[in-house]
Motif scaffolding. Structure first.
Motif, PDB file in Angstrom:
ATOM      1  N   SER A   1       0.873  -1.183   0.000  1.00 22.51           N
ATOM      2  CA  SER A   1       0.000   0.000   0.000  1.00 22.51           C
ATOM      3  C   SER A   1       0.904   1.224   0.000  1.00 22.51           C
ATOM      4  O   SER A   1       2.084   1.133   0.375  1.00 22.51           O
ATOM      5  N   ALA A   2       0.330   2.361  -0.397  1.00 22.17           N
ATOM      6  CA  ALA A   2       1.102   3.601  -0.331  1.00 22.17           C
ATOM      7  C   ALA A   2       1.519   3.848   1.117  1.00 22.17           C
ATOM      8  O   ALA A   2       2.648   4.257   1.395  1.00 22.17           O
ATOM      9  N   SER A   3       0.596   3.569   2.045  1.00 23.36           N
ATOM     10  CA  SER A   3       0.904   3.787   3.459  1.00 23.36           C
ATOM     11  C   SER A   3       2.132   2.994   3.890  1.00 23.36           C
ATOM     12  O   SER A   3       2.977   3.497   4.636  1.00 23.36           O
TER      13      SER A   3
ATOM     14  N   PHE B   1      -3.868  13.356   1.421  1.00 20.89           N
ATOM     15  CA  PHE B   1      -4.738  12.258   1.826  1.00 20.89           C
ATOM     16  C   PHE B   1      -4.489  11.980   3.313  1.00 20.89           C
ATOM     17  O   PHE B   1      -3.343  12.057   3.768  1.00 20.89           O
TER      18      PHE B   1
ATOM     19  N   THR C   1      -3.934   9.550   5.238  1.00 19.30           N
ATOM     20  CA  THR C   1      -2.840   8.658   5.657  1.00 19.30           C
ATOM     21  C   THR C   1      -1.517   9.413   5.772  1.00 19.30           C
ATOM     22  O   THR C   1      -0.670   9.092   6.604  1.00 19.30           O
TER      23      THR C   1
ATOM     24  N   THR D   1       0.727  15.994  -2.281  1.00 14.79           N
ATOM     25  CA  THR D   1      -0.165  15.226  -3.147  1.00 14.79           C
ATOM     26  C   THR D   1      -0.202  15.898  -4.515  1.00 14.79           C
ATOM     27  O   THR D   1      -0.254  17.120  -4.608  1.00 14.79           O
TER      28      THR D   1
ATOM     29  N   PHE E   1      -7.552  14.339  -3.326  1.00 12.91           N
ATOM     30  CA  PHE E   1      -8.648  13.358  -3.429  1.00 12.91           C
ATOM     31  C   PHE E   1     -10.013  13.989  -3.184  1.00 12.91           C
ATOM     32  O   PHE E   1     -11.028  13.462  -3.585  1.00 12.91           O
TER      33      PHE E   1
ATOM     34  N   ASP F   1       3.025  12.258  -3.677  1.00  9.53           N
ATOM     35  CA  ASP F   1       1.997  11.213  -3.621  1.00  9.53           C
ATOM     36  C   ASP F   1       1.140  11.366  -4.877  1.00  9.53           C
ATOM     37  O   ASP F   1       0.349  12.290  -4.998  1.00  9.53           O
TER      38      ASP F   1
ATOM     39  N   PHE G   1      -1.057   9.141  -6.167  1.00  2.42           N
ATOM     40  CA  PHE G   1      -2.110   8.119  -6.217  1.00  2.42           C
ATOM     41  C   PHE G   1      -3.325   8.590  -7.018  1.00  2.42           C
ATOM     42  O   PHE G   1      -3.984   7.808  -7.690  1.00  2.42           O
ATOM     43  N   GLN G   2      -3.640   9.897  -6.951  1.00  2.00           N
ATOM     44  CA  GLN G   2      -4.863  10.385  -7.623  1.00  2.00           C
ATOM     45  C   GLN G   2      -4.588  10.867  -9.047  1.00  2.00           C
ATOM     46  O   GLN G   2      -5.442  11.528  -9.645  1.00  2.00           O
TER      47      GLN G   2
ATOM     48  N   LYS H   1      -6.271   2.552  -8.758  1.00  2.19           N
ATOM     49  CA  LYS H   1      -7.129   3.595  -9.351  1.00  2.19           C
ATOM     50  C   LYS H   1      -6.823   3.709 -10.846  1.00  2.19           C
ATOM     51  O   LYS H   1      -7.219   2.863 -11.625  1.00  2.19           O
TER      52      LYS H   1
HETATM   53  C1  LIG Z   1      -3.854  10.513  -2.742  1.00  2.13           C
HETATM   54  C2  LIG Z   1      -3.876   9.239  -1.945  1.00  2.13           C
HETATM   55  N1  LIG Z   1      -2.817   8.924  -1.199  1.00  2.13           N
HETATM   56  C3  LIG Z   1      -2.789   7.814  -0.448  1.00  2.13           C
HETATM   57  C4  LIG Z   1      -3.860   6.956  -0.428  1.00  2.13           C
HETATM   58  C5  LIG Z   1      -3.799   5.760   0.491  1.00  2.13           C
HETATM   59  O1  LIG Z   1      -3.272   4.657  -0.136  1.00  2.13           O
HETATM   60  P1  LIG Z   1      -3.089   3.238   0.597  1.00  2.13           P
HETATM   61  O2  LIG Z   1      -4.435   2.802   1.025  1.00  2.13           O
HETATM   62  O3  LIG Z   1      -2.509   2.373  -0.501  1.00  2.13           O
HETATM   63  O4  LIG Z   1      -2.168   3.427   1.717  1.00  2.13           O
HETATM   64  C6  LIG Z   1      -4.979   7.223  -1.213  1.00  2.13           C
HETATM   65  C7  LIG Z   1      -6.120   6.299  -1.205  1.00  2.13           C
HETATM   66  O5  LIG Z   1      -7.160   6.539  -1.762  1.00  2.13           O
HETATM   67  C8  LIG Z   1      -4.993   8.407  -1.986  1.00  2.13           C
HETATM   68  O6  LIG Z   1      -6.051   8.743  -2.723  1.00  2.13           O
END
Ligand SMILES: Cc1ncc(COP(=O)(O)O)c(C=O)c1O
Length: 398
Positions: free
Chosen positions: A93-95, A120, A122, A166, A170, A195, A197-198, A221
């Protein structure tokens, strides 16, 4: 890679777009606008998952084959972001990736972690958890749905160790000024963790050109994969001095040395890994990454931008207030709603998949979305204006 088709304004012509759509079965019965939560499942990704099951059925425990696949995923993802394979850690996971990185930092000469309030959650949690280790966390407040570069520049100082950033928020789709933040941070000797992820999967990424020190993203995603897999990039020059205390056997120089008495972190970014790799998620993610790269990331970006512009113009005509800044290129558009959860349910009744965060209706676009998707959504929004915040309240009540 697909190329520009003569006579079209979009890099992907209609036939090519239809061919891509045909690979995502859910699109036959749903307008899928929820890639910001989970990308739609394509046939190649499903086949990848089946291949994993078949390898398990056929061989029982083919770890050599699985480790081979896992190294292929590392190499492919490294190419996707413009890095080398030894700068990429495979995590679940990103976390997990961020935690491993945080554990390797020492909050001594520099103690501050400076981040915008659009990160996000986390990201906040992980760095706040470092306070007993000496970290001091500062959040930058947003103004008008943006975290301004001037505010980053004012808050980052010579006591700042790292700036988590980020790429796209999100909750409102705001796109951070990455290059400017990197310049402001590096000017003061601070590190930057992007980050993505989005956004990863919707446009070309070049971590070297961006100049970021660390980069993290998950695959579920816009990278079209399943949950259970994320990647952490660490700039090569930084690796030797960073020794994570969140670790395990797959983070060692030789995981198969089976030496319980010695800690021997891998010389590469693999030192940021811990336990057994997420093999099923690797099998399902590689075909999605290949689909994106074969389509061409410029093509994907242009399609996402085109659909985003169309929705924002349509929403503006309906008088709907947007939380996403007007100059957005996507992929996430967030419209202000009185009751976003109720609106998501109303849209679901019309087979339109979207999601809600607080007072925002989240709509996200990917390469498989179409003009018709935008039309269907706008029509549904027009019928539910009473649930949305509009600039002309009299317009509500359709
Ligand atoms: C921008 C962003 N960072 C981090 C995360 C968390 O990722 P993870 O659940 O893989 O730790 C998310 C999850 O939706 C996210 O949208």
């Amino acid at each position: 890679m697909l190329s520009r088709h003569p006579g079209t304004t979009l890099l992907l012509n209609d036939a090519q777009a239809a061919e891509i759509r045909s690979q995502f079965p859910i699109l036959r019965h749903k307008v899928y606008l929820n890639s910001c939560s989970q990308g739609a499942l394509c046939e190649a990704v499903e086949a990848g998952l089946r291949e994993y099951l078949e390898s398990w059925h056929a061989h029982g425990s083919p770890w050599d084959l699985w480790v081979d696949h896992y190294e292929q995923a590392r190499t492919l993802f490294a190419r996707f972001i413009g890095a080398d394979a030894d700068e990429v850690a495979i995590v679940t996971s990103a976390s997990e990736g961020i935690n491993s990185l945080a554990s390797a930092l020492l909050f001594r000469e520099r103690k501050k972690v400076v981040m915008g309030e659009f990160e996000f959650p986390t990201m906040g949690h992980i760095w706040l958890a470092q306070r007993p280790r000496g970290a001091e966390i500062e959040f930058i407040a947003a103004r008008d749905n943006r975290v301004a570069i001037e505010d980053y520049a004012a808050r980052i100082d010579r006591n700042t160790l790292i700036v988590p950033l980020t790429r796209v928020c999100f909750a409102n789709g705001f796109r951070s000024p990455v290059r400017e933040v990197v310049a402001a941070a590096h000017d003061k000797g601070a590190l930057v963790l992007l980050d993505d992820f989005q956004d990863a999967g919707t446009r070309p990424v070049d971590v070297k050109a961006l100049g970021v020190d660390f980069y993290v993203t998950g695959t579920l995603k816009y990278l079209l994969g399943s949950p259970g897999l994320a990647f952490l990039y660490v700039r090569r020059e930084l690796i030797p001095a960073l020794v994570p205390t969140v670790t395990g056997w797959f983070g060692q120089a030789n995981p198969f040395a089976f030496d319980v008495k010695h800690l021997d972190p891998a010389p590469s970014a693999r030192r940021f890994q811990s336990g057994s790799p997420p093999v099923p998620s690797i099998y399902s993610t590689v075909p999605g990454l290949k689909l994106l790269m074969n389509t061409g990331m410029e093509n994907v970006a242009e399609r996402v931008q085109h659909l985003t512009r169309k929705l924002m113009e349509g929403a503006e005509k309906l008088g709907i207030e947007s939380k996403t800044p007007a100059d957005s290129v996507g992929p996430l558009v967030v419209l202000r709603a009185h009751d976003a959860e109720a609106l998501v349910k109303k849209l679901a009744e019309r087979d339109i998949a979207a999601s809600a965060r607080r007072d925002g209706l989240r709509i996200s676009f990917h390469l498989y979305n179409s003009d018709q998707d935008v039309q269907s959504l706008l029509m549904a929004l027009e019928h539910n204006l009473d649930l949305l915040v509009t600039k002309h309240p009299a317009a509500a009540g359709h």
